[in-house]
Write a protein that holds these residues in place. Structure first.
Motif, PDB file in Angstrom:
ATOM      1  N   LYS A  66       0.801  -1.226   0.000  1.00 50.32           N
ATOM      2  CA  LYS A  66       0.000   0.000   0.000  1.00 50.32           C
ATOM      3  C   LYS A  66       0.838   1.282   0.000  1.00 50.32           C
ATOM      4  O   LYS A  66       0.311   2.344  -0.340  1.00 50.32           O
ATOM      5  CB  LYS A  66      -0.926   0.003   1.224  1.00 50.32           C
ATOM      6  CG  LYS A  66      -1.975  -1.096   1.234  1.00 50.32           C
ATOM      7  CD  LYS A  66      -2.955  -0.937   0.071  1.00 50.32           C
ATOM      8  CE  LYS A  66      -4.144  -1.877   0.195  1.00 50.32           C
ATOM      9  NZ  LYS A  66      -5.148  -1.436   1.149  1.00 50.32           N
ATOM     10  N   THR A 459      -5.289   2.000   4.484  1.00 46.71           N
ATOM     11  CA  THR A 459      -6.720   1.688   4.454  1.00 46.71           C
ATOM     12  C   THR A 459      -7.361   1.986   3.095  1.00 46.71           C
ATOM     13  O   THR A 459      -8.541   1.710   2.889  1.00 46.71           O
ATOM     14  CB  THR A 459      -7.468   2.486   5.539  1.00 46.71           C
ATOM     15  OG1 THR A 459      -7.241   3.893   5.338  1.00 46.71           O
ATOM     16  CG2 THR A 459      -6.988   2.090   6.927  1.00 46.71           C
ATOM     17  N   LYS A 461      -8.415   1.565  -0.764  1.00 51.77           N
ATOM     18  CA  LYS A 461      -8.735   0.379  -1.559  1.00 51.77           C
ATOM     19  C   LYS A 461      -7.916   0.359  -2.846  1.00 51.77           C
ATOM     20  O   LYS A 461      -7.467   1.378  -3.331  1.00 51.77           O
ATOM     21  CB  LYS A 461     -10.232   0.380  -1.885  1.00 51.77           C
ATOM     22  CG  LYS A 461     -11.118   0.216  -0.637  1.00 51.77           C
ATOM     23  CD  LYS A 461     -12.580   0.141  -1.016  1.00 51.77           C
ATOM     24  CE  LYS A 461     -13.448  -0.056   0.220  1.00 51.77           C
ATOM     25  NZ  LYS A 461     -14.878  -0.125  -0.105  1.00 51.77           N
TER      26      LYS A 461
END
Length: 461
Positions: A66, A459, A461
């Motif tokens: 991420k 967090t 997507k």
């Protein structure tokens, strides 16, 4: 955890009662840049942060997916890619990015993996007229176009038009080359928020790397990075700085999601130590730090801050080919003005020689990282940049003092003091019964800002 503690406005606004950095700017005799006059004075909460963020394999793996594969990060200086055929390999965790300068002069970046059986195409840095896999000889040109392979008759199923090396986004700012593996990420210009507006006046693009230290440290990359985005630790860790650096009243600023800054004034004794040192002692200590044996004497009524800026001015003029007399503040010539760009890049501001830091994981190890120190020196506009200094590498058990001959004993000692702390922080986080980290509301606001941004990426997507 302390998230239920209710703070009063007075507690949130608490600052050292001595003169602030902004007060020091009021006594400048020349116009102060808007960037230095900006002060965000931000409060971002007082909740504890979980220690597992620094020790958990699951958390680390989430960062890889991420953060490292979705953010803009410095790969190298443009000096590493000066002419056609120059290449440079940037490794981050298990990803490897191959940067090249094409025949047309364009910068390109590719995933550094052969499309045949996956071997790394290049290592380190060098110059080559093509990108040829050493394993079986498949090759591509500098633009990533497939050039052929031995025994192509055995690959009738290979569609050459689809055999181009997968590209990675590349962009530049201030002489730095950035990459981003996420095709959907914003442009580098948008990602950098206020940083170019603040920093462009100090012309990082007209600098070369006069010193490059790379050190493996036995701690999570965030532990190391955070040590350099707050000055609070200097009170206990760097007592030799108290005679000439204002730590108690350092200024901390945050902007947007990606940019923050600390400014610590030089040439002034730390407020809580001010009665221990004369102005001359402050100046002498600064000379010790930079390894100068001469002891310039202050004129009557002159401060150490004024004298040190006066001493730095001729060198800044010489390096840059510009005359900063009457147009450069004391702050621009000496203060520690350290910005950061999420996730791991920290450039200093100013007209003279400045430092930049980069911290990244050491491969895929949760418990170690690579810290890099770049010393950037100006060269006059209109002249060719000198070549960058070679990398001086220190292993996990080698102290910074082993590089004292290239970085100076004073600076090596400062980094030794930091280096002694960081592995012990990592051990302590693992041993913690509390299982959490408590941050100061102001002096460690940049750390909180960093983790809040980190959470936004983790967090998403």
């Amino acid at each position: 955890m302390n998230e239920t503690v209710k703070l009063t406005p007075e507690q949130i606004a608490a600052r050292n009662p001595s003169d602030s950095f902004q007060d020091l700017l009021k006594i400048e005799t020349v116009e102060v840049p808007d960037a230095l006059l900006d002060s965000t004075d931000t409060y971002l909460g007082s909740e504890d942060i979980s220690a597992a963020r620094y020790t958990s394999r699951e958390f680390f793996d989430l960062e890889v997916d991420k953060v490292w594969r979705r953010t803009w990060q410095v790969a190298c200086r443009e000096n590493r890619l000066r002419k056609a055929g120059d290449y440079f390999v940037y490794d981050i965790v298990d990803d490897s990015i191959l940067l090249t300068r094409t025949e047309s002069g364009e910068l390109k970046a590719f995933h550094n993996s052969c499309l045949h059986r996956g071997r790394i195409l290049k290592r380190g840095a060098g110059n080559s007229d093509k990108l040829r896999c050493p394993y079986h000889g498949w090759s591509w040109d500098l633009d990533g176009e497939f050039q052929g392979a031995p025994c192509e008759w055995d690959f009738p199923h290979l569609e050459k038009e689809k055999a181009k090396l997968p590209e990675v986004r590349v962009a530049t700012w201030g002489g730095w080359v950035f990459i981003n593996m996420d095709d959907e990420a914003p442009s580098l210009e948008d990602y950098m928020e206020v940083l170019p507006e603040h920093m462009n006046q100090w012309k990082h693009e007209h600098r070369f790397v006069a010193l490059h230290i790379e050190k493996v440290i036995a701690c999570n990359w965030k532990v190391a990075f955070e040590a350099f985005i707050e000055s609070y630790h200097a009170l206990a860790t760097h007592p030799q700085l108290m005679s000439f650096q204002g730590i108690d009243n350092s200024q901390y600023d945050v902007w947007g999601d990606h940019v923050s800054r600390t400014i610590s004034a030089y040439g002034v004794a730390n407020p809580s130590h001010a009665d221990l040192y004369t102005e001359q002692q402050s100046l002498d200590a600064m000379m010790d730090l930079i390894g100068v044996e001469d002891r310039p004497q202050l004129a009557e009524g002159q401060t150490a801050r004024e004298k040190y800026a006066e001493l730095n001015l001729p060198m800044a003029n010489l390096q840059s080919g510009e005359d900063f007399t009457g147009r450069s503040t004391m702050s621009e010539l000496m203060d520690s003005t350290l910005y950061s760009l999420f996730p791991n890049f920290a450039p200093w501001a100013g007209h003279g020689t400045v430092i930049s830091y980069r911290h990244r994981p050491n491969g895929n190890d949760v418990d170690s990282c690579i810290m890099e120190i770049f010393l950037l020196t100006r060269f006059p506009e209109g002249t060719e940049s000198p070549p960058d200094a070679p990398v001086y590498r220190l292993g996990i058990d080698q102290p910074f003092s082993e590089a004292a001959d290239v970085m100076g004993a004073g600076f090596a000692n400062v980094f030794n003091q930091d280096g002694a702390n960081l592995p012990q922080v990592q051990k302590g986080l693992k041993a913690s019964k509390k299982g959490a980290v408590t941050l100061g509301n102001y002096q460690e606001v940049r750390i909180r800002h960093f983790h809040q941004t980190l959470d936004k990426y983790l967090t998403a997507k």
